[in-house]
Motif scaffolding. Structure first.
Motif, mmCIF file in Angstrom:
data_model
loop_
_atom_site.group_PDB
_atom_site.id
_atom_site.type_symbol
_atom_site.label_atom_id
_atom_site.label_comp_id
_atom_site.label_asym_id
_atom_site.label_seq_id
_atom_site.Cartn_x
_atom_site.Cartn_y
_atom_site.Cartn_z
ATOM 1 N N LYS A 15 13.763 67.487 18.060
ATOM 2 C CA LYS A 15 14.684 68.596 17.974
ATOM 3 C C LYS A 15 15.001 69.065 16.769
ATOM 4 C CE LYS A 15 18.855 65.922 18.205
ATOM 5 N NZ LYS A 15 20.164 65.728 18.799
ATOM 6 N N GLU A 16 15.333 70.352 16.864
ATOM 7 C CA GLU A 16 15.692 71.348 15.691
ATOM 8 C C GLU A 16 14.800 71.238 14.514
ATOM 9 O OE1 GLU A 16 19.646 69.685 14.773
ATOM 10 O OE2 GLU A 16 20.414 70.174 16.584
ATOM 11 N N ILE A 17 13.594 71.138 14.741
ATOM 12 C CA ILE A 17 12.591 71.299 13.924
ATOM 13 C C ILE A 17 11.557 72.397 14.528
ATOM 14 C CG2 ILE A 17 10.426 70.308 12.618
ATOM 15 C CD1 ILE A 17 12.151 67.734 12.634
ATOM 16 N N VAL A 18 11.153 73.198 13.561
ATOM 17 C CA VAL A 18 10.527 74.485 13.731
ATOM 18 C C VAL A 18 8.962 73.817 13.186
ATOM 19 C CG1 VAL A 18 9.904 76.800 13.654
ATOM 20 C CG2 VAL A 18 12.343 76.071 13.974
ATOM 21 N N TYR A 19 8.045 73.842 13.869
ATOM 22 C CA TYR A 19 6.958 73.077 13.528
ATOM 23 C C TYR A 19 5.768 74.232 13.405
ATOM 24 C CZ TYR A 19 8.075 68.501 14.682
ATOM 25 O OH TYR A 19 8.665 67.587 14.823
ATOM 26 N N MET A 61 18.481 74.472 12.453
ATOM 27 C CA MET A 61 16.838 74.180 12.520
ATOM 28 C C MET A 61 16.235 73.747 11.126
ATOM 29 S SD MET A 61 16.220 74.791 15.995
ATOM 30 C CE MET A 61 14.570 75.257 16.591
ATOM 31 N N ARG A 62 15.164 73.197 11.012
ATOM 32 C CA ARG A 62 14.380 72.861 9.864
ATOM 33 C C ARG A 62 12.974 73.407 9.933
ATOM 34 N NH1 ARG A 62 13.777 67.354 8.318
ATOM 35 N NH2 ARG A 62 14.449 66.876 10.462
ATOM 36 N N HIS A 63 12.267 73.801 9.160
ATOM 37 C CA HIS A 63 11.054 74.152 9.554
ATOM 38 C C HIS A 63 10.074 73.121 8.760
ATOM 39 C CE1 HIS A 63 11.621 75.764 5.231
ATOM 40 N NE2 HIS A 63 10.287 75.693 5.357
ATOM 41 N N LYS A 64 9.006 72.907 9.368
ATOM 42 C CA LYS A 64 7.789 71.728 9.038
ATOM 43 C C LYS A 64 6.558 72.431 8.788
ATOM 44 C CE LYS A 64 7.671 67.021 9.204
ATOM 45 N NZ LYS A 64 8.096 65.988 10.123
ATOM 46 N N PHE A 65 5.913 72.818 7.843
ATOM 47 C CA PHE A 65 4.436 73.366 8.102
ATOM 48 C C PHE A 65 3.431 71.972 8.168
ATOM 49 C CE2 PHE A 65 6.330 76.715 5.378
ATOM 50 C CZ PHE A 65 5.987 77.746 6.066
ATOM 51 N N VAL A 66 2.826 72.192 9.443
ATOM 52 C CA VAL A 66 1.970 71.029 9.631
ATOM 53 C C VAL A 66 0.514 71.463 9.826
ATOM 54 C CG1 VAL A 66 3.659 69.823 10.716
ATOM 55 C CG2 VAL A 66 2.540 71.474 12.198
ATOM 56 N N GLU A 67 -0.383 70.827 9.814
ATOM 57 C CA GLU A 67 -1.851 71.049 10.211
ATOM 58 C C GLU A 67 -1.916 71.203 11.678
ATOM 59 O OE1 GLU A 67 -4.533 71.360 7.725
ATOM 60 O OE2 GLU A 67 -5.968 71.949 9.431
ATOM 61 N N ASN A 68 -1.622 70.093 12.473
ATOM 62 C CA ASN A 68 -1.665 70.224 13.775
ATOM 63 C C ASN A 68 -0.130 70.130 14.377
ATOM 64 O OD1 ASN A 68 -4.479 69.982 14.268
ATOM 65 N ND2 ASN A 68 -4.287 68.156 13.192
ATOM 66 N N ILE A 69 0.102 70.682 15.541
ATOM 67 C CA ILE A 69 1.233 70.827 16.161
ATOM 68 C C ILE A 69 1.416 69.051 16.752
ATOM 69 C CG2 ILE A 69 3.160 71.436 17.806
ATOM 70 C CD1 ILE A 69 2.486 73.527 15.669
ATOM 71 N N PRO A 70 2.283 68.184 16.189
ATOM 72 C CA PRO A 70 2.297 66.928 16.841
ATOM 73 C C PRO A 70 2.710 67.006 18.065
ATOM 74 C CG PRO A 70 4.504 67.374 15.646
ATOM 75 C CD PRO A 70 3.637 68.552 15.277
ATOM 76 N N GLU A 71 2.107 65.830 18.971
ATOM 77 C CA GLU A 71 2.452 65.686 20.268
ATOM 78 C C GLU A 71 3.497 65.764 21.021
ATOM 79 O OE1 GLU A 71 0.179 63.101 23.124
ATOM 80 O OE2 GLU A 71 -1.744 63.361 21.592
#
Ligand code: ZN
Length: 145
Positions: free
Chosen positions: A15-19, A1-11
């Motif tokens: 896969k394999e990304i932790v928002y 998994m990869r993580h991604k810091f976001v402002e809003n969770i995308p619609e």
């Protein structure tokens, strides 16, 4: 998994990304089994806790997707999915046990029913001696015929 810091969770989640949305205290990812169900884990003192060590993220407690068909249960530890194998086996065993209980109950109720029928039939003929003799006479007649 990869993580991604976001402002809003995308619609549409990849896969394999932790928002991770700190703004909304929410973490979202696609179920690790690949079933493409979206898993939202709110961050709060009573929900999930996120640990970010500067390189990877961990979520606590585990993620149990009981509402999905896959019933996945896993941890995300340092961006790695750790499957809960023992829990899955336990679940399977519990399911099997329940299945066995159901079967035993089903068959014992069946046999009880047939036993009652048999007993009722026996009692009917035992309690009426004249009828018993009638039946035995009839039987004799039948056997002789
Ligand atoms: Zn799944």
């Amino acid at each position: 998994m990869r993580h991604k810091f976001v402002e809003n969770i995308p619609e549409k989640l990849e896969k394999e990304i932790v928002y991770i949305s700190i703004t909304y205290s929410t973490v979202a990812h696609l179920c690790a089994c690949g079933c493409k169900n979206e898993v939202f884990t709110p961050l709060s003192p009573t929900d999930w806790k996120l640990t970010f060590d500067g390189e990877s993220v961990s979520l606590y407690p585990s993620i149990g997707n009981w509402s999905f068909a896959c019933k996945s249960h896993y941890w995300i530890k340092n961006n790695v999915v750790e499957w809960s194998k023992s829990w899955t086996k336990k679940q399977i065993d519990a399911g099997r046990f329940q299945d066995r209980v159901d079967k035993v109950e089903y068959y014992s109720s069946k046999s009880k029913e047939s036993k009652i029928e048999l007993k009722e039939v026996e009692e009917k003929y035992e309690s009426t001696p004249s009828e018993t003799s009638f039946w035995s006479k009839l039987k004799k007649l039948f056997n002789n015929a």
